[in-house]
Scaffold this active site. Structure first.
Site, PDB file in Angstrom:
ATOM      1  N   ASN A  62       0.824  -1.219   0.000  1.00  0.00           N
ATOM      2  CA  ASN A  62       0.000   0.000   0.000  1.00  0.00           C
ATOM      3  C   ASN A  62       0.854   1.263   0.000  1.00  0.00           C
ATOM      4  OD1 ASN A  62       0.637  -0.861   2.675  1.00  0.00           O
ATOM      5  ND2 ASN A  62      -0.929   0.472   3.531  1.00  0.00           N
ATOM      6  N   GLU A  64       0.446   5.377   0.603  1.00  0.00           N
ATOM      7  CA  GLU A  64      -0.472   6.394   1.123  1.00  0.00           C
ATOM      8  C   GLU A  64      -0.086   7.797   0.657  1.00  0.00           C
ATOM      9  OE1 GLU A  64      -0.784   5.717   5.350  1.00  0.00           O
ATOM     10  OE2 GLU A  64      -1.946   3.879   5.002  1.00  0.00           O
ATOM     11  N   CYS A  73      -4.306   0.729  -2.117  1.00  0.00           N
ATOM     12  CA  CYS A  73      -4.147  -0.527  -1.389  1.00  0.00           C
ATOM     13  C   CYS A  73      -3.104  -1.403  -2.082  1.00  0.00           C
ATOM     14  CB  CYS A  73      -5.463  -1.290  -1.338  1.00  0.00           C
ATOM     15  SG  CYS A  73      -6.727  -0.503  -0.348  1.00  0.00           S
ATOM     16  N   GLU A  75      -3.273  -4.455  -2.922  1.00  0.00           N
ATOM     17  CA  GLU A  75      -3.846  -5.308  -3.971  1.00  0.00           C
ATOM     18  C   GLU A  75      -3.913  -4.561  -5.302  1.00  0.00           C
ATOM     19  OE1 GLU A  75      -4.953  -4.720  -0.944  1.00  0.00           O
ATOM     20  OE2 GLU A  75      -6.157  -6.360  -0.141  1.00  0.00           O
ATOM     21  N   CYS A 112     -10.462  -4.818   0.734  1.00  0.00           N
ATOM     22  CA  CYS A 112     -11.545  -3.835   0.890  1.00  0.00           C
ATOM     23  C   CYS A 112     -12.465  -3.905  -0.333  1.00  0.00           C
ATOM     24  CB  CYS A 112     -10.954  -2.433   1.033  1.00  0.00           C
ATOM     25  SG  CYS A 112     -10.391  -1.706  -0.516  1.00  0.00           S
ATOM     26  N   CYS A 115     -10.938  -2.929  -3.732  1.00  0.00           N
ATOM     27  CA  CYS A 115     -10.022  -3.948  -4.254  1.00  0.00           C
ATOM     28  C   CYS A 115     -10.785  -5.170  -4.756  1.00  0.00           C
ATOM     29  CB  CYS A 115      -9.010  -4.345  -3.182  1.00  0.00           C
ATOM     30  SG  CYS A 115      -7.826  -3.027  -2.871  1.00  0.00           S
TER      31      CYS A 115
HETATM   32  N1  THU Z   1      -5.221  -1.407   2.805  1.00  0.00           N
HETATM   33  C1  THU Z   1      -4.715  -2.245   1.853  1.00  0.00           C
HETATM   34  O1  THU Z   1      -3.612  -2.048   1.348  1.00  0.00           O
HETATM   35  N2  THU Z   1      -5.477  -3.313   1.484  1.00  0.00           N
HETATM   36  C2  THU Z   1      -6.708  -3.608   1.993  1.00  0.00           C
HETATM   37  O2  THU Z   1      -7.357  -4.534   1.515  1.00  0.00           O
HETATM   38  C3  THU Z   1      -7.238  -2.825   3.110  1.00  0.00           C
HETATM   39  C4  THU Z   1      -6.507  -1.580   3.443  1.00  0.00           C
HETATM   40  C5  THU Z   1      -4.408  -0.257   3.198  1.00  0.00           C
HETATM   41  C6  THU Z   1      -4.958   1.066   2.763  1.00  0.00           C
HETATM   42  C7  THU Z   1      -4.349   2.004   3.776  1.00  0.00           C
HETATM   43  O3  THU Z   1      -3.053   2.384   3.312  1.00  0.00           O
HETATM   44  C8  THU Z   1      -4.171   1.149   5.021  1.00  0.00           C
HETATM   45  O4  THU Z   1      -4.297  -0.194   4.594  1.00  0.00           O
HETATM   46  C9  THU Z   1      -5.184   1.422   6.109  1.00  0.00           C
HETATM   47  O5  THU Z   1      -6.473   1.392   5.604  1.00  0.00           O
END
Ligand code: THU
Length: 161
Positions: A62, A64, A73, A75, A112, A115
């Site tokens: 991920n 940010e 994310c 994925e 999520c 994704c």
């Molecule tokens: N996140 C992911 O990378 N994948 C997921 O399926 C759920 C959330 C990340 C997004 C964000 O950077 C952090 O987790 C907190 O939500």
């Protein structure tokens, strides 16, 4: 009127030790990929690794942004990499893991909603199921036979003919 039901089976392993070698290896790659995360805001580091039909293993994490909704994310970072570098190659299996600063990583997390939609698009485009392996740095591991099961009644390209 009739009622319809959606249900699916998935496998639960007590730990990575119970899994077959190739799956174990991919989950280890996903765990390793958590180190590629840029997560200064959530401090939640997610890693994803994909085994492609050509045998390649790619990974992503991920990413940010100070403008929070721009976060990508793990994925979707990985799907973009696969789609760019191997646009014709199906994903056989994707493993997802995580490390949260100051919290245990002892159970699976699942993708999520956004994704799930992206994974479903990739599965549909390649006409090939993507098996999911979900696990923390320790603890139980879930194996789900295909992504579409996680998104019942999905909106798909079929509607845009
Ligand atoms: N996140 C992911 O990378 N994948 C997921 O399926 C759920 C959330 C990340 C997004 C964000 O950077 C952090 O987790 C907190 O939500």
């Amino acid at each position: 009127m009739k009622e319809q039901k959606f249900e699916f089976n998935y496998q639960v392993f007590d730990s990575i030790a119970e899994m077959m070698e190739a799956d174990k290896n991919l989950l280890l790659e996903a765990r390793k990929a958590t180190n590629k995360s840029y997560a200064p805001y959530s401090h939640f580091h997610v890693g994803a690794a994909a085994l492609l039909a050509n045998g390649e293993i790619l990974s992503g994490a991920n990413q940010e942004n100070a403008a929070y909704p721009m976060a990508l994310c793990a994925e979707r970072v990985l799907l973009a990499t696969v789609s760019s570098d191997y646009p014709e190659t199906p994903i056989e299996v994707m493993a997802i893991s995580y490390q949260g600063e100051g919290q245990p990583s002892d159970h699976p997390i699942s993708p999520c909603g956004m994704c799930r939609q992206s994974l479903q698009e990739f599965e549909g485009r390649m006409k090939h199921p993507i098996r999911l392996i979900l696990g923390g740095m320790e603890g139980p591991v879930y194996v789900i036979e295909n992504v579409s099961q996680l998104l019942p009644l999905a909106f798909t390209s079929e509607e845009l003919k």
